[in-house]
Write a protein that holds these residues in place. Structure first.
Motif, short mmCIF file in Angstrom:
data_model
loop_
_atom_site.label_atom_id
_atom_site.label_comp_id
_atom_site.label_asym_id
_atom_site.label_seq_id
_atom_site.Cartn_x
_atom_site.Cartn_y
_atom_site.Cartn_z
N LEU A 175 -3.46 -3.03 5.05
CA LEU A 175 -2.10 -2.49 4.92
C LEU A 175 -2.00 -1.29 4.00
O LEU A 175 -1.18 -0.39 4.21
N PHE A 176 -2.85 -1.29 2.94
CA PHE A 176 -2.72 -0.26 1.92
C PHE A 176 -4.08 0.34 1.57
O PHE A 176 -5.12 -0.31 1.73
N THR A 177 -4.04 1.56 1.07
CA THR A 177 -5.28 2.19 0.61
C THR A 177 -5.71 1.54 -0.71
O THR A 177 -4.90 0.92 -1.40
N LEU A 196 6.60 -0.84 6.82
CA LEU A 196 5.90 -1.71 7.75
C LEU A 196 6.90 -2.43 8.65
O LEU A 196 8.06 -2.61 8.29
N ARG A 197 6.41 -2.85 9.82
CA ARG A 197 7.25 -3.65 10.72
C ARG A 197 6.85 -5.12 10.63
O ARG A 197 5.64 -5.42 10.59
N ILE A 224 3.02 -9.81 10.79
CA ILE A 224 2.78 -11.19 11.26
C ILE A 224 1.53 -11.24 12.13
O ILE A 224 0.68 -12.13 11.99
N GLN A 225 1.40 -10.26 13.03
CA GLN A 225 0.21 -10.21 13.89
C GLN A 225 -1.06 -10.04 13.06
O GLN A 225 -2.09 -10.67 13.32
N LEU A 226 -0.97 -9.19 12.01
CA LEU A 226 -2.12 -8.97 11.14
C LEU A 226 -2.50 -10.24 10.40
O LEU A 226 -3.68 -10.57 10.26
#
Length: 614
Positions: A5-7, A51-52, A57-59
């Protein structure tokens, strides 16, 4: 998930997301009991990170699926009951959907299409309070007495279903070991608590995927958390220092070399090598002028050992001495500070030319071997080693400097406070100091954790167009332990980067898991651990002995009177090996008796008697 999600630089978002996700479940539970994953993410505003919710959730589901490791031991149990005509149901106190869980179980061939899945977030009931069992009984019209249940939670999978009349089996093999429980208990004292907990779960998963065996358990609980963080530290530091060639020194470095290969894709610009160098092979190459200072430095490394063995290690046979039958030393004499100085003086005056000539020949072969392994030509290189002092590193860099080659950087794990420091800042230390356990740490680290069946390099010989390290006899007794230690460590290393994202987390895992387990093991190994150590022979300056041995009758007598064993040995390991579960109790009793007034009188009497006869 944070990695996706993040660097790595966005530390604030990583921390904030982890914290909010952690507390979202309890927050969602206050609104809707037994929440599902969608309801949990209703309690987090993921738009704050652009983010969506659907994507996150899928991640999470993908991450959950990727981190699951099959417990192969449960497969035959499921198949047995399936063949016997039982209906198979899977039940879980979980926020993930039954559809998702069924897909994962089918992937591992645990579940068939007609098997049922019951999860608390859909049934609005839990195993923990027994309501999920009631829900299933009512839906399937099944009697508790006809129900067989397997689970790994003592309360929700064993005690609660038993109270309802279910034939419940507590599947303890899936439990955490005592060492792993200690990690979880102590994780809250470290900044990277989550990473430690993830690592404990990873270790358990890898361990459970193997046949049940005490050697496998000790490899997972001791070897892996000691060496994986060390290797990761080495690679990260090398990358930062622009080092692109790393040479792991034999034999202790072989397992480190194997672990490093699991990280190769993360550090593609670093080339990994295995170099067969040892004290026995490099000490004879050390002498350039045969001076008193050169002999003194080398002989100090053999303090406490026999003179004959010390000389053998620097390439001198006792009978080669000019007047070996008339010198004031004898072959079996133990070296100390005084005899070291005297022997260095004697050798520099009487054996100078011979040792320099031999050293030059040995050194030429060593340099040819290093050239063959592309070590001399590498401008940005480092060696990786561990040990008592680090003398191989010092010898090697002295030779490189004298021969006008660039010296090597070094990563060194010294497990004693006798580690030799560098004057020119060309070494990174990965070390700890614990004076109580130094001798046993050396034995356990060198001969068990780094167990290697190959012989040690003694010298180098030119054969045809190659330079071959001539090794001591292979130690076949260590083959099994080496394969297990390296195999388990490499399996855990493959998944290690899913649990950490920085050097600080790596350090916390080492301290909480590896370092703590080593200290606990050294302080008092259990009987299974002591039995493994009893299989291993240590060798140091031609002296061999078993790491752990059973107590003899004389040991018990001296233990109760003086508080120590008659024969020099690892007392705690000997106790566990001999007395198993009663070891700590007997040790405590020995501490009481040896410090009593009565034993003080006995010691006084024995002292008087010994003086009388002497």
């Amino acid at each position: 998930m944070s990695d996706s999600l993040f660097t790595k630089e966005d530390v604030q978002s990583r921390i904030t997301f982890k914290t909010q996700r952690k507390y979202a479940e309890s927050k969602a539970n206050q609104i809707t009991p037994y929440p599902n994953l969608n309801q949990i993410y209703d309690a987090i505003d993921v738009s704050q990170w652009n983010l969506r919710k659907k994507d996150v959730i899928q991640l999470e589901q993908t991450t959950e699926e990727n981190q699951i490791i099959l417990n192969a031991h449960i497969l035959p149990i499921i198949e047995k009951y399936r063949k016997d005509g039982y209906e198979i149901c899977f039940i879980s106190d979980m926020y993930l959907s039954s559809f998702f869980l069924k897909g994962v179980l089918k992937k591992f061939k645990l579940c068939n299409d007609n098997d049922s899945i019951y999860v608390s977030c859909e049934c609005k009931a839990t195993k923990n309070d027994g309501t999920l069992y009631d829900y299933i009984r009512n839906e399937r019209k099944v009697k508790y007495k006809n129900w067989v249940h397997f689970g790994d939670n003592k309360i929700s999978d064993f005690q609660i279903p038993q109270k309802k009349g279910i034939q419940a089996y507590w599947y303890t093999y899936t439990n955490f070991t005592e060492h792993e429980k200690n990690w979880l208990r102590n994780a809250s004292f470290y900044n990277h608590k989550n990473e430690i907990e993830l690592y404990a779960g990873l270790t358990r998963a890898v361990r459970l995927a193997q046949p049940k065996d005490s050697k496998t358990t000790l490899a997972a609980d001791l070897v892996a958390p000691l060496y994986i963080p060390y290797v990761y530290f080495t690679l990260v530091e090398s990358q930062q220092r622009k080092i692109n060639q790393i040479y792991f020194l034999a034999r202790d470095g072989h397992i480190l070399f194997q672990i490093a290969k699991q990280f190769q894709s993360i550090f593609p610009d670093i080339s990994l090598h295995y170099l067969k160098i040892s004290r026995r092979a490099i000490y004879p190459c050390y002498f350039y002028d045969g001076s008193y200072e050169e002999f003194l430095w080398i002989l100090k490394r053999a303090d406490g050992h026999e003179i004959g063995s010390a000389l053998f290690h620097i390439g001198i046979d006792w009978d080669q001495l000019p007047d070996s039958k008339h010198v004031r030393f004898h072959k079996e004499q133990l070296l100390n500070s005084e005899s070291i100085a005297e022997l260095a003086d004697y050798l520099s005056r009487n054996f100078c030319k011979e040792i320099v000539k031999k050293a030059e020949s040995s050194r030429n072969n060593l340099l040819a071997y290093l050239n063959q392994e592309n070590f001399l030509q590498a401008p940005h290189k480092a060696i990786v080693d561990l040990g008592w002092e680090g003398s191989v590193r010092i010898c090697l860099n002295k030779i490189l400097k004298k021969e006008n080659f660039s010296q090597t950087y070094a990563f060194y794990w010294g497990y004693s406070n006798r580690v030799i420091h560098s004057k020119n800042n060309n070494v990174s230390f990965f070390r700890y100091e614990d004076s109580r356990n130094q001798p046993h740490a050396a034995e356990v680290m060198e001969h068990y954790v780094s167990a290697n069946s190959s012989g040690s390099a003694m010298e180098y010989k030119r054969i045809n167009n190659s330079v071959i390290p001539i090794e001591t006899k292979q130690r076949d007794c260590l083959t099994e332990i080496q394969l297990i230690n390296e195999g388990i460590s490499c399996q855990i290393a493959k998944e290690y980067l899913s649990t950490i994202n920085n050097k600080d987390a790596n350090r916390d895992i080492f301290l909480c898991c590896g370092y703590r387990t080593l200290n606990d093991t050294l302080e008092f190994p259990n009987s299974d651990e002591a039995k493994i150590f009893s299989l291993i022979k240590a060798d140091d300056f031609e002296k061999t002995y078993y790491i752990a041995e059973k107590l003899r009758f004389k040991d018990f007598i001296t233990l109760f009177i003086w508080g120590h064993t008659f024969y020099p040995k690892w007392k705690e390991a000997a106790m566990s090996l001999t007395l198993k579960k009663k070891a700590k109790l007997v040790m405590k009793f020995a501490e009481i008796t040896s410090s009593s007034k009565f034993m003080e009188i006995i010691r006084w009497v024995l002292k008087k008697i010994s003086r009388f006869f002497l």
